[in-house]
Design a protein around this motif. Structure first.
Motif, mmCIF file in Angstrom:
data_model
loop_
_atom_site.group_PDB
_atom_site.id
_atom_site.type_symbol
_atom_site.label_atom_id
_atom_site.label_comp_id
_atom_site.label_asym_id
_atom_site.label_seq_id
_atom_site.Cartn_x
_atom_site.Cartn_y
_atom_site.Cartn_z
ATOM 1 N N UNK A 166 0.803 -1.216 0.000
ATOM 2 C CA UNK A 166 0.000 0.000 0.000
ATOM 3 C C UNK A 166 0.838 1.268 0.000
ATOM 4 N N UNK A 167 1.887 1.332 0.790
ATOM 5 C CA UNK A 167 2.621 2.594 0.942
ATOM 6 C C UNK A 167 4.114 2.312 0.963
ATOM 7 N N UNK A 168 4.872 3.102 0.213
ATOM 8 C CA UNK A 168 6.322 2.932 0.070
ATOM 9 C C UNK A 168 6.676 1.506 -0.342
ATOM 10 N N UNK A 169 6.361 1.200 -1.588
ATOM 11 C CA UNK A 169 6.575 -0.127 -2.154
ATOM 12 C C UNK A 169 7.599 -0.016 -3.273
ATOM 13 N N UNK A 170 8.642 -0.869 -3.235
ATOM 14 C CA UNK A 170 9.664 -0.830 -4.274
ATOM 15 C C UNK A 170 10.058 -2.216 -4.737
ATOM 16 N N UNK A 171 10.475 -2.328 -5.988
ATOM 17 C CA UNK A 171 10.860 -3.620 -6.539
ATOM 18 C C UNK A 171 12.090 -4.209 -5.886
ATOM 19 N N UNK A 172 12.999 -3.349 -5.421
ATOM 20 C CA UNK A 172 14.177 -3.799 -4.669
ATOM 21 C C UNK A 172 14.054 -3.401 -3.204
ATOM 22 N N UNK A 173 13.742 -2.121 -2.946
ATOM 23 C CA UNK A 173 13.660 -1.631 -1.562
ATOM 24 C C UNK A 173 12.500 -0.649 -1.418
ATOM 25 N N UNK A 174 11.803 -0.715 -0.276
ATOM 26 C CA UNK A 174 10.756 0.249 0.008
ATOM 27 C C UNK A 174 11.330 1.630 0.230
ATOM 28 N N UNK A 175 12.318 1.733 1.120
ATOM 29 C CA UNK A 175 13.050 2.966 1.381
ATOM 30 C C UNK A 175 14.493 2.774 0.949
ATOM 31 N N UNK A 176 15.076 3.831 0.372
ATOM 32 C CA UNK A 176 16.516 3.865 0.124
ATOM 33 C C UNK A 176 17.008 5.217 0.616
ATOM 34 N N UNK A 177 17.739 5.217 1.740
ATOM 35 C CA UNK A 177 18.114 6.480 2.351
ATOM 36 C C UNK A 177 19.345 6.304 3.232
ATOM 37 N N UNK A 178 19.769 7.429 3.858
ATOM 38 C CA UNK A 178 20.944 7.453 4.728
ATOM 39 C C UNK A 178 22.175 6.875 4.019
ATOM 40 N N UNK A 179 22.328 7.227 2.753
ATOM 41 C CA UNK A 179 23.484 6.744 2.007
ATOM 42 C C UNK A 179 23.310 5.370 1.398
ATOM 43 N N UNK A 180 22.077 4.861 1.366
ATOM 44 C CA UNK A 180 21.842 3.557 0.760
ATOM 45 C C UNK A 180 22.200 3.565 -0.723
ATOM 46 N N UNK A 181 22.744 2.447 -1.200
ATOM 47 C CA UNK A 181 23.165 2.344 -2.589
ATOM 48 C C UNK A 181 22.597 1.080 -3.235
ATOM 49 N N UNK A 182 22.075 1.244 -4.433
ATOM 50 C CA UNK A 182 21.630 0.115 -5.249
ATOM 51 C C UNK A 182 22.420 0.184 -6.548
ATOM 52 N N UNK A 183 23.249 -0.837 -6.794
ATOM 53 C CA UNK A 183 24.216 -0.802 -7.879
ATOM 54 C C UNK A 183 24.112 -2.081 -8.697
ATOM 55 N N UNK A 184 24.063 -1.948 -10.019
ATOM 56 C CA UNK A 184 24.052 -3.119 -10.902
ATOM 57 C C UNK A 184 23.006 -4.140 -10.459
ATOM 58 N N UNK A 185 21.792 -3.670 -10.269
ATOM 59 C CA UNK A 185 20.715 -4.541 -9.795
ATOM 60 C C UNK A 185 19.439 -4.254 -10.567
ATOM 61 N N UNK A 186 18.472 -5.193 -10.517
ATOM 62 C CA UNK A 186 17.236 -4.971 -11.257
ATOM 63 C C UNK A 186 16.064 -5.697 -10.624
#
Length: 277
Positions: free
Chosen positions: A97-117
């Protein structure tokens, strides 16, 4: 290593195979097949919360949130709080319902998503307890200057209802702050046809490309692929999106295996798992 048929259904904070991957925790070369995870807040298949590193890992199956305050739901992690997710993917069904993501719901505080899908389908509805939605093909919410998405993509189909003040985005649901580099999405739905959603309107994000045809991927000189590493990380496919090179070279994973967990990861979800190899 693969774990099959995990079933976790709890109304708890930080729900997943691991409740938390802590600051120095590492999950590497792990695959979860045919998962079924249902929780409330901070829900992911691998972890409810990630402050460490997830690398060369994948999940297939279904991840959902329910209950009074269902939020912060991701295909791999619910809350990527300063953690790094790289060379990994989720493929399956996501419902929240709220803050939904294919990899992560939240990405913050320096979070990194690299070479991913992410790939598959996402169903999202306006939250009954929040004003809006925030559903993104890769990340639900990005609002931190130091957060990054690099050389990544989403091919998730987003079906949503009740957008409210916050919308949906093909890459990021609600984009406020953060850096996006050489990434793309391939969603066809309405507001999700933009790279990111924001207050009241959708926004295009620098570093994000909207791709309309799979033929686009056949030319590695097209952006953003001209900047991607197709020698060591990515593999072109004949009639679909790129995949990670380790997906077609499983023997490399076996030969270069590094222990599944280092100190700093805490197990969380309980449920039936079978087929550990």
């Amino acid at each position: 290593y693969k774990v099959k048929n995990i079933n976790i259904q709890k109304q708890e904070l930080n729900l997943g195979m691991f409740s938390n991957i802590k600051l120095n925790g590492v999950v590497r070369n792990l695959g979860l097949e045919n998962v079924y995870v249902v929780g409330n807040t901070f829900v992911g298949s691998l972890a409810g919360e990630n402050k460490g590193t997830i690398e060369s890992s994948f999940v297939t199956g279904t991840v959902s949130s329910s209950g009074q305050y269902p939020e912060k739901l991701g295909g791999l992690v619910g809350n990527n709080d300063g953690g790094t997710i790289q060379n990994s993917y989720f493929s399956g069904e996501i419902n929240g319902r709220f803050t939904v993501g294919g990899i992560a719901g939240y990405n913050w505080h320096g979070g990194q998503i690299i070479n991913s899908y992410s790939a598959g389908n996402m169903g999202a509805q306006k939250s009954t307890s929040r004003n809006g939605l925030s559903a993104g093909g890769l990340v639900g919410v990005s609002f931190d200057d130091s957060s990054k998405i690099i050389d990544s993509f989403s091919a998730i189909t987003i079906d949503y209802a009740g957008v409210g003040d916050y919308g949906a985005g093909g890459l990021i649901g609600t984009y406020d702050k953060g850096t996006v580099i050489n990434s793309y999405h391939a969603s066809e739905y309405c507001i999700a046809s933009k790279c990111g959603g924001g207050e009241c309107d959708s926004v295009n994000i620098g570093g994000c490309v909207k791709v309309d045809s799979k033929d686009y991927f056949k030319n590695e000189t097209n952006q953003p692929f001209a900047e991607w590493d197709f020698n060591n990380i990515w593999e072109s496919t004949e009639d679909s999106y790129p995949i990670l090179k380790w997906q077609v070279e499983p023997e490399v994973l076996a030969e270069n295996y590094i222990p599944l967990l280092s100190s700093g990861s805490s197990g969380g979800g309980s449920g039936g798992g079978s087929g550990v190899r």
